[in-house]
Design an enzyme around this catalytic site. Structure first.
Site, PDB file in Angstrom:
ATOM      1  N   HIS A  22      28.822   8.277  -1.551  1.00 41.22           N
ATOM      2  CA  HIS A  22      29.571   9.359  -2.196  1.00 41.22           C
ATOM      3  C   HIS A  22      30.476  10.115  -1.112  1.00 41.22           C
ATOM      4  O   HIS A  22      31.152  10.820  -1.501  1.00 41.22           O
ATOM      5  CB  HIS A  22      28.429  10.176  -2.764  1.00 41.22           C
ATOM      6  CG  HIS A  22      28.730  10.802  -3.912  1.00 41.22           C
ATOM      7  ND1 HIS A  22      29.714  10.564  -4.929  1.00 41.22           N
ATOM      8  CD2 HIS A  22      28.137  11.849  -4.544  1.00 41.22           C
ATOM      9  CE1 HIS A  22      29.671  11.457  -5.808  1.00 41.22           C
ATOM     10  NE2 HIS A  22      28.909  12.123  -5.904  1.00 41.22           N
ATOM     11  N   ASN A  70      29.223  19.010  -5.653  1.00 42.15           N
ATOM     12  CA  ASN A  70      29.506  19.828  -6.925  1.00 42.15           C
ATOM     13  C   ASN A  70      29.998  21.218  -6.804  1.00 42.15           C
ATOM     14  O   ASN A  70      30.303  21.819  -7.649  1.00 42.15           O
ATOM     15  CB  ASN A  70      28.341  19.520  -7.957  1.00 42.15           C
ATOM     16  CG  ASN A  70      27.073  20.367  -7.333  1.00 42.15           C
ATOM     17  OD1 ASN A  70      27.206  20.739  -6.205  1.00 42.15           O
ATOM     18  ND2 ASN A  70      26.002  20.504  -8.261  1.00 42.15           N
ATOM     19  N   ASP A  95      35.173   8.951  -3.522  1.00 37.17           N
ATOM     20  CA  ASP A  95      34.654   7.791  -3.837  1.00 37.17           C
ATOM     21  C   ASP A  95      35.066   7.295  -5.390  1.00 37.17           C
ATOM     22  O   ASP A  95      35.247   8.305  -6.092  1.00 37.17           O
ATOM     23  CB  ASP A  95      33.136   7.743  -3.798  1.00 37.17           C
ATOM     24  CG  ASP A  95      32.269   8.790  -4.556  1.00 37.17           C
ATOM     25  OD1 ASP A  95      32.662   9.973  -4.174  1.00 37.17           O
ATOM     26  OD2 ASP A  95      31.488   8.633  -5.305  1.00 37.17           O
ATOM     27  N   ASN A 116      31.859  14.768 -10.088  1.00 38.21           N
ATOM     28  CA  ASN A 116      31.536  16.126  -9.905  1.00 38.21           C
ATOM     29  C   ASN A 116      32.326  16.805  -9.044  1.00 38.21           C
ATOM     30  O   ASN A 116      32.563  18.140  -9.201  1.00 38.21           O
ATOM     31  CB  ASN A 116      29.928  16.565  -9.552  1.00 38.21           C
ATOM     32  CG  ASN A 116      29.188  15.994 -10.828  1.00 38.21           C
ATOM     33  OD1 ASN A 116      29.751  16.264 -11.935  1.00 38.21           O
ATOM     34  ND2 ASN A 116      27.832  15.324 -10.561  1.00 38.21           N
TER      35      ASN A 116
END
Length: 194
Positions: A22, A70, A95, A116
């Site tokens: 991520h 997020n 990503d 997110n």
């Protein structure tokens, strides 16, 4: 199309996330800072690690938000507000599940695709989706149920080497991006596969 004035790499903060898939977007900005011999430094007003670099004859703001993924939009919006940047002057590296490791793609605008960090960024920019994206392929685990553990997992050695090779190719295309030659940058990057 406006010139890119800032490159933002999305990821999660902390050593437990540094090497996870991520954080591939953050890896791009970290590599660019190393390549520019300019360290990223904590900057509270931008909620992240920041540097201003001279790259390929252009002044570029670099940012890796230190908010969780997020909440990335808060950092992006703070940078934009301070430097009076418009969304179309941003290149956001992140990503991408739908692209294989060892490949990367540029994209202009579009939705968040369930990401997110992009979702929060779009929201923080007043639903303006006109920013540019640099999508770093991490591959897909095959099942939607496995996505969270997959993106928060660490790639194997060969997979990480492929992702790093794609990031190196991204850096080689950035001079074209900064010059506004998107066609040249896309042609080169989109034909690369580590």
């Amino acid at each position: 199309m406006s010139d890119v004035k800032a490159i933002i790499g999305l990821g999660n903060p902390g050593t437990e996330y540094d090497a996870t898939r991520h954080n591939a977007g953050a890896w791009v900005v970290e590599a660019l800072a190393r390549d520019s011999l300019t360290p990223l430094r904590a900057e509270r007003k931008f909620l992240g690690q920041y540097a201003k670099v001279r790259y390929a004859g252009h002044d570029v703001h670099l940012l890796v938000p230190s908010t969780y993924m997020n909440r990335s939009g808060k950092a992006v919006a703070a940078l934009c507000q301070f430097f009076k940047l418009t969304p179309d002057e941003l290149l956001i590296a992140h990503d991408e599940l739908d692209i294989a490791p060892g490949t990367a793609r540029y994209k202009h605008g579009g939705g968040h695709g369930g990401h997110n960090g992009l979702r929060d960024t779009v929201s923080a920019l007043g639903n303006d989706k006109s920013f540019h994206r640099l999508r770093i392929g991490i591959g897909h685990p095959g099942s939607a149920k496995q996505v969270v553990n997959y993106v928060l997992g660490r790639p194997g050695k060969a997979e990480r080497a492929a992702i790093d090779a794609a990031i190196d190719e991204c850096l080689r295309t950035l001079p074209d991006v900064l010059d506004g030659n998107w066609a040249g940058a896309m042609n080169r990057l989109h034909s690369f596969n580590a």
